[in-house]
Enzyme design. Structure first.
Site, short mmCIF file in Angstrom:
data_model
loop_
_atom_site.label_atom_id
_atom_site.label_comp_id
_atom_site.label_asym_id
_atom_site.label_seq_id
_atom_site.Cartn_x
_atom_site.Cartn_y
_atom_site.Cartn_z
N HIS A 276 8.75 -9.16 33.87
CA HIS A 276 9.84 -10.12 33.65
C HIS A 276 11.16 -9.64 34.26
O HIS A 276 12.14 -10.40 34.29
CB HIS A 276 10.05 -10.37 32.15
CG HIS A 276 9.09 -11.34 31.54
ND1 HIS A 276 7.76 -11.04 31.33
CD2 HIS A 276 9.26 -12.61 31.09
CE1 HIS A 276 7.16 -12.08 30.76
NE2 HIS A 276 8.04 -13.05 30.61
N GLU B 251 -0.93 4.52 10.16
CA GLU B 251 -2.36 4.62 9.85
C GLU B 251 -3.08 5.66 10.70
O GLU B 251 -4.23 5.50 11.08
CB GLU B 251 -3.02 3.25 9.97
CG GLU B 251 -2.46 2.28 8.95
CD GLU B 251 -3.23 0.99 8.84
OE1 GLU B 251 -4.16 0.79 9.63
OE2 GLU B 251 -2.90 0.19 7.96
N TYR C 35 0.87 -1.19 0.00
CA TYR C 35 0.00 0.00 0.00
C TYR C 35 0.90 1.23 0.00
O TYR C 35 1.72 1.41 0.91
CB TYR C 35 -0.87 -0.04 1.24
CG TYR C 35 -1.82 1.13 1.43
CD1 TYR C 35 -3.00 1.21 0.71
CD2 TYR C 35 -1.53 2.13 2.35
CE1 TYR C 35 -3.89 2.26 0.91
CE2 TYR C 35 -2.41 3.18 2.56
CZ TYR C 35 -3.58 3.25 1.84
OH TYR C 35 -4.45 4.29 2.04
#
EC number: 1.3.8.5
Length: 469
Positions: free
Chosen positions: A376, A401, A161
């Site tokens: 973690h 986007e 795109y």
């Protein structure tokens, strides 16, 4: 919606594919708590559950074992994606007569969320490829659909795109790439930046200027790889999304047949934006998959990691953080699926809901992944642990986007337009409501905070009780 193509066969036998999915149902099916609370199959039809099982299984067996290798060696996993296409994932919402699966936007979201638990970067590219195939299927004529869509749906060919340019990102309507019509060809000049798959893909859906300034002067051309005048920049070195190449796409007197134009001249910007509405849901769905996987990784780590003589799972603060992460995940999933249904039904608020989903979900899911890494400790910063890759891959979802600030401005503008129309009607009746305008600016932010706050208030304690028992 009726299921056709490869997915129709999978739906009948889908339950056999997911017996070894250690990611979504890790540990044991007897351990409820967090797994049952964030179960992504809640509210789905039996058919959708089968698609989801197939996608989870593919993610666990074909993607997750290679995710780190694809990232570190920057491998574009062509053969794995073609295997995904055999399951119907190459043209999920493309029409069946040209090789697509003909599924809904909600079905698509469910599939991308599941695939992303195996590799966000690869799934994100598959979502872009699907968007391009849908644009050709939707806006192309029969000849164009038959020429391009079958190979795209099978992933014998891959698509990119091409909207963003070096000087126009969020302000897409200011693009400068030009296409001058000469006889039966357009002469294309300009460049596109940050193109996923650039250089390795076969079909480029390009937005270019054929007329006046602004959105009304933009058209959409399909440019095939190998066209004289088409070239590519260097492969970009990125923080994440390393299983898909990113390059500039350059056009220098590139001759593109007029027959490769989608729609009429001047319709390109509208085509691009309609593609992005679905693209925003797709990317938000990929974020959900990363967040879902990260919550389970954090849960597992807290169960086995001991400090001060006991498992971290017994720490109340960490229990609350895990509950908050799960709550935000479920709230995000609900928003994405609501937006997907609205887009499928052409609801008047579909554009706003797609923007809301992209804005809210990419932020919240990144925070979930980041918190999972924090849980973690130092291990989370090692590339031996998958959680760090989810953090790196998902970070770009907040950028592409539509930048989050501009998406919020867009939604606020829509809200104000509707409010102004309502005020005008009330003024004409002599019943103006002074409080309506004051409330308009706060509606969207109130919605976002309400979703999370409501879930926290009503479910925090119950989540903690079931958490690690």
């Amino acid at each position: 919606m009726a299921v056709v193509g490869p997915l129709s066969r999978i739906a009948r036998i889908g339950s056999t594919f997911c017996r070894n999915n250690s990611l979504i149902f890790s540990r044991s099916s007897q351990r409820r708590g967090i797994v049952s609370c964030i179960d992504p199959s809640h509210g789905l039809t039996d058919e959708q559950k089968e698609f989801q099982k197939v996608a989870f299984d593919f993610a666990a067996n074909e993607m997750a074992p290679h995710m780190a290798d694809w990232d570190q060696k920057e491998i574009f996993p062509v053969e794995t994606m073609r295997k995904a296409a055999q399951l119907g994932f190459g043209g999920i919402y493309v029409q069946p007569d040209v090789g697509g699966s003909g599924l809904s936007r909600l079905d698509t979201s469910i599939i991308f969320e599941a695939l992303s638990t195996g590799c966000v970067s690869t799934t994100a590219y598959i979502s872009i490829h699907n968007m391009c195939a849908w644009m050709i299927d939707t806006f192309g004529n029969n000849e164009q659909r038959e020429k391009f869509c079958p190979d795209l749906c099978s992933m014998e060919k891959f698509a990119s795109y091409c909207l963003t340019e070096p000087g126009s990102g969020s302000d897409a309507a200011s693009l400068l790439t030009s296409a001058q019509k000469k006889g039966d060809h357009y002469i294309l000049n300009g460049s596109k930046a940050f193109i996923s798959g650039g250089g390795d893909t076969d079909v480029y859906v390009v937005m270019c200027r054929t007329g006046v300034k602004g959105p009304k002067g933009i058209s959409c051309l399909v440019v095939e790889k190998g066209t004289p005048g088409l070239s590519f920049g260097k492969k970009e070195k990125k923080v994440g999304w390393n299983s898909q190449p990113t390059r500039a796409v350059i056009f220098e007197d590139c001759e593109v047949p007029v027959t490769n134009r989608l729609g009429e001249e001047g319709q390109g910007f509208n085509i691009a934006m309609k593609g992005l509405n679905g693209g925003r849901i797709n990317i938000a769905s990929c974020s959900l998959g990363a967040a879902h996987a990260s919550v389970l990784l954090a849960r597992d780590h807290l169960l086995v990691r001991k400090q001060f003589g006991e498992a971290l799972a017994n720490n109340q603060y960490l229990q609350f953080k895990l509950a908050e992460m799960a709550t935000k995940l479920v709230a995000s999933r609900l928003l994405v699926r609501e937006a997907a249904k609205a887009l499928q039904e052409n609801h008047p608020d579909a554009v706003s809901l797609c923007s809301m989903a992209k804005l809210f979900v990419t932020d919240e899911c990144f925070n979930i992944c980041n918190q999972a890494l924090q849980m973690h400790g130092g291990y989370g910063y090692l590339k031996d642990y998958a959680v760090q890759q989810f953090v790196r891959d998902i970070r770009v979802h907040q950028i592409l986007e539509g930048q989050f600030v501009l998406l919020f401005v867009k939604m606020t503008a829509i809200s104000r337009t509707k409010t102004a129309s309502l005020d005008l009607c009330r003024n004409q009746r002599g019943d103006e409501d002074d409080h309506l305008q004051k409330s308009a600016d706060g509606i969207l932010m109130s919605l976002f905070s309400w979703i999370t706050r409501t879930f926290l208030q009503h479910h925090m304690w119950s989540l903690c009780v079931y958490w690690l028992t």
